[in-house]
Design a protein around this motif. Sequence first.
Motif, PDB file in Angstrom:
ATOM      1  N   ASN A 100       7.719 -48.162  55.862  1.00 25.54           N
ATOM      2  CA  ASN A 100       9.104 -47.917  55.468  1.00 25.54           C
ATOM      3  C   ASN A 100       9.820 -49.200  55.051  1.00 25.54           C
ATOM      4  O   ASN A 100      10.855 -49.152  54.375  1.00 25.54           O
ATOM      5  N   ALA A 101       9.258 -50.344  55.470  1.00 22.73           N
ATOM      6  CA  ALA A 101       9.833 -51.633  55.072  1.00 22.73           C
ATOM      7  C   ALA A 101       9.277 -52.102  53.725  1.00 22.73           C
ATOM      8  O   ALA A 101       9.698 -53.147  53.220  1.00 22.73           O
ATOM      9  N   GLY A 102       8.306 -51.349  53.184  1.00 21.30           N
ATOM     10  CA  GLY A 102       7.813 -51.678  51.852  1.00 21.30           C
ATOM     11  C   GLY A 102       6.333 -51.976  51.737  1.00 21.30           C
ATOM     12  O   GLY A 102       5.803 -52.123  50.633  1.00 21.30           O
ATOM     13  N   GLU A 103       5.605 -52.050  52.860  1.00 20.79           N
ATOM     14  CA  GLU A 103       4.170 -52.333  52.790  1.00 20.79           C
ATOM     15  C   GLU A 103       3.399 -51.095  52.342  1.00 20.79           C
ATOM     16  O   GLU A 103       3.777 -49.967  52.687  1.00 20.79           O
ATOM     17  N   PRO A 104       2.319 -51.280  51.595  1.00 23.65           N
ATOM     18  CA  PRO A 104       1.494 -50.126  51.197  1.00 23.65           C
ATOM     19  C   PRO A 104       0.668 -49.631  52.378  1.00 23.65           C
ATOM     20  O   PRO A 104       0.389 -50.385  53.321  1.00 23.65           O
ATOM     21  N   MET A 105       0.298 -48.374  52.357  1.00 25.18           N
ATOM     22  CA  MET A 105      -0.507 -47.803  53.428  1.00 25.18           C
ATOM     23  C   MET A 105      -1.815 -48.564  53.606  1.00 25.18           C
ATOM     24  O   MET A 105      -2.320 -48.714  54.709  1.00 25.18           O
ATOM     25  N   LYS A 106      -2.365 -49.060  52.513  1.00 23.47           N
ATOM     26  CA  LYS A 106      -3.650 -49.775  52.554  1.00 23.47           C
ATOM     27  C   LYS A 106      -3.574 -50.981  53.475  1.00 23.47           C
ATOM     28  O   LYS A 106      -4.579 -51.372  54.080  1.00 23.47           O
ATOM     29  N   ALA A 107      -2.382 -51.568  53.601  1.00 29.11           N
ATOM     30  CA  ALA A 107      -2.222 -52.760  54.423  1.00 29.11           C
ATOM     31  C   ALA A 107      -2.338 -52.468  55.918  1.00 29.11           C
ATOM     32  O   ALA A 107      -2.437 -53.387  56.726  1.00 29.11           O
ATOM     33  N   LEU A 108      -2.337 -51.179  56.285  1.00 26.10           N
ATOM     34  CA  LEU A 108      -2.391 -50.812  57.699  1.00 26.10           C
ATOM     35  C   LEU A 108      -3.809 -50.657  58.228  1.00 26.10           C
ATOM     36  O   LEU A 108      -4.005 -50.534  59.433  1.00 26.10           O
ATOM     37  N   GLU A 109      -4.782 -50.654  57.351  1.00 24.00           N
ATOM     38  CA  GLU A 109      -6.150 -50.321  57.758  1.00 24.00           C
ATOM     39  C   GLU A 109      -6.688 -51.237  58.854  1.00 24.00           C
ATOM     40  O   GLU A 109      -7.330 -50.771  59.805  1.00 24.00           O
ATOM     41  N   GLU A 110      -6.412 -52.522  58.754  1.00 23.50           N
ATOM     42  CA  GLU A 110      -6.953 -53.453  59.756  1.00 23.50           C
ATOM     43  C   GLU A 110      -6.338 -53.196  61.122  1.00 23.50           C
ATOM     44  O   GLU A 110      -7.044 -53.122  62.137  1.00 23.50           O
ATOM     45  N   ALA A 111      -5.015 -53.062  61.177  1.00 24.44           N
ATOM     46  CA  ALA A 111      -4.341 -52.835  62.456  1.00 24.44           C
ATOM     47  C   ALA A 111      -4.691 -51.469  63.038  1.00 24.44           C
ATOM     48  O   ALA A 111      -4.827 -51.312  64.251  1.00 24.44           O
ATOM     49  N   ALA A 112      -4.839 -50.479  62.161  1.00 24.68           N
ATOM     50  CA  ALA A 112      -5.140 -49.124  62.627  1.00 24.68           C
ATOM     51  C   ALA A 112      -6.618 -48.907  62.886  1.00 24.68           C
ATOM     52  O   ALA A 112      -7.005 -47.912  63.509  1.00 24.68           O
ATOM     53  N   LYS A 113      -7.450 -49.819  62.394  1.00 22.46           N
ATOM     54  CA  LYS A 113      -8.900 -49.679  62.517  1.00 22.46           C
ATOM     55  C   LYS A 113      -9.365 -48.329  61.970  1.00 22.46           C
ATOM     56  O   LYS A 113     -10.185 -47.630  62.563  1.00 22.46           O
ATOM     57  N   SER A 114      -8.806 -47.971  60.831  1.00 29.39           N
ATOM     58  CA  SER A 114      -9.129 -46.707  60.197  1.00 29.39           C
ATOM     59  C   SER A 114      -8.824 -46.798  58.713  1.00 29.39           C
ATOM     60  O   SER A 114      -8.023 -47.629  58.288  1.00 29.39           O
ATOM     61  N   LYS A 115      -9.479 -45.945  57.931  1.00 29.81           N
ATOM     62  CA  LYS A 115      -9.284 -45.932  56.496  1.00 29.81           C
ATOM     63  C   LYS A 115      -8.131 -45.003  56.112  1.00 29.81           C
ATOM     64  O   LYS A 115      -7.930 -43.954  56.731  1.00 29.81           O
ATOM     65  N   VAL A 116      -7.400 -45.400  55.083  1.00 23.27           N
ATOM     66  CA  VAL A 116      -6.325 -44.559  54.566  1.00 23.27           C
ATOM     67  C   VAL A 116      -6.940 -43.436  53.734  1.00 23.27           C
ATOM     68  O   VAL A 116      -7.825 -43.676  52.912  1.00 23.27           O
ATOM     69  N   GLU A 117      -6.500 -42.223  53.966  1.00 24.04           N
ATOM     70  CA  GLU A 117      -6.987 -41.067  53.221  1.00 24.04           C
ATOM     71  C   GLU A 117      -5.815 -40.345  52.560  1.00 24.04           C
ATOM     72  O   GLU A 117      -4.696 -40.347  53.085  1.00 24.04           O
ATOM     73  N   THR A 118      -6.091 -39.750  51.411  1.00 28.34           N
ATOM     74  CA  THR A 118      -5.072 -38.996  50.681  1.00 28.34           C
ATOM     75  C   THR A 118      -5.422 -37.514  50.721  1.00 28.34           C
ATOM     76  O   THR A 118      -6.541 -37.126  50.371  1.00 28.34           O
ATOM     77  N   THR A 119      -4.487 -36.695  51.163  1.00 26.61           N
ATOM     78  CA  THR A 119      -4.741 -35.256  51.227  1.00 26.61           C
ATOM     79  C   THR A 119      -4.426 -34.611  49.881  1.00 26.61           C
ATOM     80  O   THR A 119      -3.745 -35.196  49.038  1.00 26.61           O
ATOM     81  N   ASP A 120      -4.942 -33.414  49.697  1.00 26.39           N
ATOM     82  CA  ASP A 120      -4.529 -32.629  48.541  1.00 26.39           C
ATOM     83  C   ASP A 120      -3.097 -32.150  48.770  1.00 26.39           C
ATOM     84  O   ASP A 120      -2.533 -32.335  49.858  1.00 26.39           O
TER      85      ASP A 120
END
Length: 222
Positions: A100-120
């Motif tokens: 919400n502060a402007g970072e892309p979802m992709k930037a969260l992968e390391e902290a979340a230890k998970s891959k970003v996925e896009t739903t239909d």
Amino acid sequence: VLKGIVGTDNQGLGPDGKPVMDALDLPKIVAQIFSPDAGGDSEGIELTGGGYAWTHLVSTEAPKQNTLDQVKEGIKGVYMQTERKRLLQELAKKLADRVNAGEPMKALEEAAKSKVETTDKITRKTQPQGLSNAAVAQGFALAKGRAGYAPSSDNASEVVIRVADVIAASAPTETQTDTLNRELSRELSNQSLIEYTESLKTSLGAHINEAELKAALGTSDQ
């Protein structure tokens, strides 16, 4: 087949903390034993696999307070589970705030230890794999581009979601409109009944004895 049970609580556990019998219908049998009118011989209980079971209550004992040694492992497990859930929710909130502060979802992968996925594309009644009903509801409560979080479908983790786009729904058909009107009418009727009942309870000074209710339903904590 006759089976003697030395003792059981209302969860079907014996003095050793283990189920008193290996039976699919144990909860049903125990509920019969702990029913308010239990005493002597019971009525027959229809079993899942066929046949019937009867119980004969010999005696009862007043609930006893467990010692610390008896409950500490259970308390530890509950605490660890609660603490893990709290930490997961804190992490999920921080990650959603970053988006919400402007970072892309992709930037969260390391902290979340998970891959970003896009739903239909999804509707309010859609439940994509991995997303719970709460996550879908959260998605429809967010504006385009905003992020939030909710429990996963297995309730074992938290899922951070971001609304990529909002697509206006097409005009409802006559059948859909009729169905919606019926559902809304039913919900309004139920809500009116609940409000009326609560008003009566307040004006008459009535209340529910939760302990007695649980005992009657066989769900007492003791």
